[in-house]
Design a protein around this motif. Structure first.
Motif, PDB file in Angstrom:
ATOM      1  N   GLU A 146      13.567 -30.172  18.712  1.00  0.00           N
ATOM      2  CA  GLU A 146      13.407 -29.862  17.290  1.00  0.00           C
ATOM      3  C   GLU A 146      12.464 -28.681  17.073  1.00  0.00           C
ATOM      4  OE1 GLU A 146      12.282 -33.192  14.928  1.00  0.00           O
ATOM      5  OE2 GLU A 146      14.157 -34.286  15.302  1.00  0.00           O
ATOM      6  N   GLN A 147      12.790 -27.899  16.078  1.00  0.00           N
ATOM      7  CA  GLN A 147      11.934 -26.821  15.568  1.00  0.00           C
ATOM      8  C   GLN A 147      12.003 -26.868  14.050  1.00  0.00           C
ATOM      9  OE1 GLN A 147       9.809 -24.771  16.727  1.00  0.00           O
ATOM     10  NE2 GLN A 147      10.089 -24.813  18.953  1.00  0.00           N
ATOM     11  N   PHE A 148      10.846 -26.748  13.404  1.00  0.00           N
ATOM     12  CA  PHE A 148      10.772 -26.770  11.934  1.00  0.00           C
ATOM     13  C   PHE A 148      11.372 -28.061  11.362  1.00  0.00           C
ATOM     14  CE2 PHE A 148      11.687 -22.361  13.332  1.00  0.00           C
ATOM     15  CZ  PHE A 148      10.402 -21.846  13.179  1.00  0.00           C
ATOM     16  N   GLY A 149      11.328 -29.139  12.172  1.00  0.00           N
ATOM     17  CA  GLY A 149      11.795 -30.429  11.688  1.00  0.00           C
ATOM     18  C   GLY A 149      13.272 -30.688  11.857  1.00  0.00           C
ATOM     19  N   PHE A 150      13.988 -29.768  12.513  1.00  0.00           N
ATOM     20  CA  PHE A 150      15.425 -29.937  12.684  1.00  0.00           C
ATOM     21  C   PHE A 150      15.807 -29.719  14.155  1.00  0.00           C
ATOM     22  CE2 PHE A 150      14.831 -28.501   8.323  1.00  0.00           C
ATOM     23  CZ  PHE A 150      15.610 -29.395   7.615  1.00  0.00           C
ATOM     24  N   PRO A 151      16.849 -30.406  14.647  1.00  0.00           N
ATOM     25  CA  PRO A 151      17.331 -30.122  16.007  1.00  0.00           C
ATOM     26  C   PRO A 151      17.785 -28.669  16.097  1.00  0.00           C
ATOM     27  CG  PRO A 151      18.296 -32.157  15.161  1.00  0.00           C
ATOM     28  CD  PRO A 151      17.614 -31.483  14.005  1.00  0.00           C
ATOM     29  N   VAL A 152      17.451 -27.988  17.182  1.00  0.00           N
ATOM     30  CA  VAL A 152      17.815 -26.573  17.286  1.00  0.00           C
ATOM     31  C   VAL A 152      19.331 -26.397  17.358  1.00  0.00           C
ATOM     32  CG1 VAL A 152      15.633 -25.922  18.382  1.00  0.00           C
ATOM     33  CG2 VAL A 152      17.568 -26.589  19.805  1.00  0.00           C
ATOM     34  N   ALA A 153      20.076 -27.451  17.701  1.00  0.00           N
ATOM     35  CA  ALA A 153      21.536 -27.358  17.732  1.00  0.00           C
ATOM     36  C   ALA A 153      22.119 -27.099  16.353  1.00  0.00           C
ATOM     37  CB  ALA A 153      22.138 -28.633  18.308  1.00  0.00           C
ATOM     38  N   THR A 154      21.343 -27.402  15.283  1.00  0.00           N
ATOM     39  CA  THR A 154      21.849 -27.178  13.930  1.00  0.00           C
ATOM     40  C   THR A 154      21.657 -25.745  13.461  1.00  0.00           C
ATOM     41  OG1 THR A 154      19.740 -27.858  12.922  1.00  0.00           O
ATOM     42  CG2 THR A 154      21.381 -29.580  13.327  1.00  0.00           C
ATOM     43  N   PHE A 155      20.937 -24.928  14.255  1.00  0.00           N
ATOM     44  CA  PHE A 155      20.720 -23.541  13.871  1.00  0.00           C
ATOM     45  C   PHE A 155      21.979 -22.739  14.200  1.00  0.00           C
ATOM     46  CE2 PHE A 155      15.900 -24.058  14.863  1.00  0.00           C
ATOM     47  CZ  PHE A 155      15.790 -24.936  13.801  1.00  0.00           C
ATOM     48  N   GLN A 156      22.323 -21.859  13.301  1.00  0.00           N
ATOM     49  CA  GLN A 156      23.581 -21.120  13.458  1.00  0.00           C
ATOM     50  C   GLN A 156      23.601 -20.283  14.740  1.00  0.00           C
ATOM     51  OE1 GLN A 156      24.443 -18.054  10.531  1.00  0.00           O
ATOM     52  NE2 GLN A 156      26.624 -18.539  10.625  1.00  0.00           N
TER      53      GLN A 156
END
Length: 380
Positions: free
Chosen positions: A259-269
């Motif tokens: 996670e980064q910034f509270g979200f799984p990095v897989a969700t980053f475009q």
């Protein structure tokens, strides 16, 4: 068209999954921490399990105790082996056995194939020539002397040679096509010098100084070495595919948890796009692999195409060589510094991928070979 695998091929995959289920990629010291080879020999216990599951006799005819399956089945099993970095000479052993079965004398087949199917006799092949860049058949000369043939020359980077019982050595006679000699590892005049691969496995440089083999151990059938060479290349593409699929799965799991910034990095475009591109690479590697393996089997059965099977193998090598490199590079990037941690298996997959890329050779060379084939054969 029906692109599904046969029941026999699917059964081979299930048997392979069962055998490889307990194999750990980190069963030997890390190549990053080992100055020499990670082990002296291949994984003998795993080899015994493969033999007990009839996977070593998979491509042998029933008369030799095998299942009579084809190159597609072999590549399916190799794909499973690469997922866990299985340290066994499965490709070289089975490909050499197929060459002996198809082109060797009855005496040679009877001497080698039953033991090969049971795993009590190990085969390998020298396919890299003197330097790894020149044709392997030009690195060794073969001359007839009565009922014997004499071999002289050098072959480099022969996999699993120290643990093999017989080595298939391509050679040239100065006229006609290449011949293929089956040489015992203990033959007089044959010496093995240690080499170490990029992934830390023990290779051998073969020096042949007046090695004498009987005529029955030499395969003179036109095209025998070319087919074996193509089968080894296609099998290497299968290893690259299995490794790449395992690495992408590993990356997906990691980015789904990190996670980064509270979200799984897989969700980053940016992460999702890079992973999607590598998925496309793997699908291209897969379709070109099955095309090449099918063409090798079809050529054996007499079926042809607008180009020789070498064209399909070249396309598979182009995608595998480039694709496996891109997959592991992206995996390292998306893992961040964790990908270099020697307690995490990704660095092992990276080393194996680099070794496979080196074995396949640069994509540009295969593109040039494909261009030559297109220029020499009409597609109309």
């Amino acid at each position: 068209m029906d692109f599904t695998f046969t029941e026999e091929q699917q059964a081979a995959v299930e048997a392979a999954k069962a055998v490889f289920a307990d194999v750990a990629p980190d069963g030997v010291p890390s190549p990053a921490l080992t100055p020499g080879a990670v082990a002296e020999d291949f994984d003998r216990p795993l080899w015994a399990k493969l033999a007990a599951s009839d996977l070593l006799s998979l491509v042998l005819a029933e008369e030799h105790g095998g299942a009579g399956l084809d190159a597609v089945a072999l590549c399916l099993v190799l794909r499973e082996a690469a997922r866990v970095l299985a340290r066994v000479p499965l490709l070289e052993h089975c490909a050499t056995a197929m060459a002996v079965q198809a082109h060797g004398s009855p005496a040679l087949a009877a001497a080698l194939l039953p033991g090969a199917g049971r795993g009590t006799l190990v085969l390998t092949a020298a396919a890299h020539g003197r330097s790894g860049h020149d044709p392997a058949e030009l690195a060794v000369t073969a001359r007839r002397e009565g009922a014997l043939w004499t071999l002289d020359g050098v072959q480099t980077a022969v996999p699993w040679a120290h643990g093999a019982d017989w080595i298939a050595v391509p050679a040239h006679t100065g006229e006609g096509e290449a011949v293929l000699a089956l040489v015992p590892r203990t033959a007089e005049g044959l010496t093995l010098a240690d080499q170490v691969s990029t992934n830390g496995e023990r290779l051998a440089e073969l020096a042949l100084d007046g090695v004498r083999v009987p005529a029955s151990h030499l395969i003179e059938t036109p095209g025998a070495w070319e087919r074996l060479h193509q089968l080894l290349a296609t099998g290497t593409c299968a290893l690259a595919l299995g490794l790449g699929e395992s690495v992408l799965t590993m990356t997906s799991r990691y980015t789904g948890k990190r996670e980064q910034f509270g979200f799984p990095v897989a969700t980053f475009q940016a992460v999702a796009v890079q992973a999607a591109d590598r998925y496309i690479d793997l699908r291209a590697m897969e379709v070109t692999l099955w095309q090449a393996a099918w063409r090798l089997d079809a050529a054996t059965g007499g079926a042809g195409g607008p180009l020789p099977s070498a064209g399909d193998v070249a396309v598979a090598k182009i995608w595998a060589s480039e694709g496996v490199r891109r997959v592991v590079q992206t995996a390292q990037h998306l893992h961040g510094g964790f990908g270099a941690d020697t307690d995490y298996p990704l660095h092992r997959y990276h080393a194996w991928a680099k070794q496979l890329e080196l074995q396949l050779g640069p994509a540009a060379a295969h593109e040039e070979a494909l261009g030559d084939l297109l220029a020499a054969h009409s597609l109309a």
